[in-house]
Motif scaffolding. Structure first.
Motif, PDB file in Angstrom:
ATOM      1  N   HIS A 116      17.522  11.805  -8.048  1.00 56.22           N
ATOM      2  CA  HIS A 116      16.366  11.313  -8.803  1.00 56.22           C
ATOM      3  C   HIS A 116      15.317  10.711  -7.869  1.00 56.22           C
ATOM      4  O   HIS A 116      14.115  10.934  -8.051  1.00 56.22           O
ATOM      5  N   HIS A 271      13.969  13.131 -16.210  1.00 58.00           N
ATOM      6  CA  HIS A 271      13.449  12.739 -14.898  1.00 58.00           C
ATOM      7  C   HIS A 271      12.289  11.758 -15.029  1.00 58.00           C
ATOM      8  O   HIS A 271      12.106  10.904 -14.154  1.00 58.00           O
ATOM      9  N   MET A 274      14.620   8.105 -16.404  1.00 57.80           N
ATOM     10  CA  MET A 274      15.995   8.454 -16.054  1.00 57.80           C
ATOM     11  C   MET A 274      17.035   7.500 -16.624  1.00 57.80           C
ATOM     12  O   MET A 274      18.222   7.846 -16.653  1.00 57.80           O
TER      13      MET A 274
END
Length: 316
Positions: A116, A271, A274
């Protein structure tokens, strides 16, 4: 070392909108885990009660998809989303989601959070999964065949052991390598031993192989690959727009049952936010659409369309 561009949720949602979207639940995540296991048991029971090729194929597909579901819920636990109490979150994520499929929450969490942090950047550890695309249809077919014939499973499950055996020092006994690998795989081995004992006590010892290992060795690797392709294949490297770090794929009820359980298809939203619980991702998507903010979001109308694009490279 550049990190992926991020956007603050407060720039997109009002406080009244964001509060329920980001709220943890003491029961919803646990209920999803229970649902995954209920589907696994029900699919297996249908074949046991009505054994024929059709019910077996359906059971393998449903169970393999829910094994992916357990992996997805382990992923949810990595973000602390299964339960607001981190101890409960981690216990459920490890012992009811990760261990049965041979994963480790403790190992997965730092790896995944790095993904991430550096999404689609050079430091992204998942970049290797999307790098081969686009590929040719022939290449994709070979990958699918390897998944469905158990070759991918064997490589992932026994590859580390074979590498350690091959690379062991002179004089090092093979038994020590096996012992070390068994220790590393202890949760997975314990889970499978327990499952085999319970099924054997019910006179269904064969179901461990036919209804747990076969789905894990065939359908689970395939749908894991399809999910990875849908999420990040053909996503630009070093993409500056946070709305385009991952792809959201519209999923029919059949795709949700067999390929994309537990809202995993809303990957662009994941995303963007998150730590948002996965069950709120559809609502977040609808709010973004209502606000007119999804015009530049990377989306696909279905999994087949992504596969066609990802396998659209002309043969050499």
């Amino acid at each position: 070392m550049a990190v992926a561009t991020r956007i603050k949720p407060q720039e997109l949602f009002t406080p009244a909108e964001w509060a329920p979207l980001s709220a943890r639940s003491r029961w919803k995540g646990v209920a999803l885990v229970a649902h995954a296991w209920a589907v696994i048991v029900a699919a297996g029971a249908v074949f046991v009660l009505w054994p024929n090729p059709l019910t077996y194929i359906l059971a393998v597909m449903l169970i393999g998809a829910r094994q992916l579901g357990l992996a997805i819920l382990m992923h949810e636990a990595a973000h602390g989303g299964l339960h607001p109490d981190l101890k409960v979150n981690d216990w459920v994520g490890q012992w009811l989601c990760a261990a049965p499929t041979g994963a480790s929450l403790a190992s997965y969490r730092p790896y995944h959070l790095t993904h991430h942090k550096f999404a689609q950047q050079a430091e992204d550890p998942d970049l290797i999964l999307s790098a081969p695309f686009p590929t040719t249809r022939k290449s994709l077919r070979r990958k699918i065949v390897r998944d469905l014939t158990g070759q991918t499973f064997f490589k992932q499950r026994f590859g580390p052991l074979m590498a350690k055996l091959k690379g062991r020092a002179d004089g090092q006994p093979a038994g020590s390598v096996f012992a070390g690998e068994a220790a590393r795989q202890r949760p997975f081995l314990l889970w499978n031993l327990g499952l085999l004992v319970v099924l054997s006590a019910a006179g269904l010892w064969w179901a461990w192989l036919a209804l747990w290992i076969v789905p894990m060795a065939t359908w689970f690797p395939l749908v894991t690959r399809l999910r990875n392709i849908a999420e990040h294949a053909l996503v630009a490297k070093d993409e500056p727009d946070p709305f385009r770090h991952a792809r959201t794929t519209q999923a029919s009820w059949i795709e949700r049952a067999l390929i994309a359980p537990y809202y995993v298809n809303f990957h662009a939203e994941h995303h963007l936010f998150m730590h948002m619980p996965c069950w709120n991702l559809p609502k977040a998507h609808r709010l973004l659409v209502a606000k007119g903010l999804t015009g530049n979001m990377l989306t696909a109308p279905g999994y087949l369309s992504v596969l066609k694009a990802a396998s659209g490279k002309a043969p050499a």
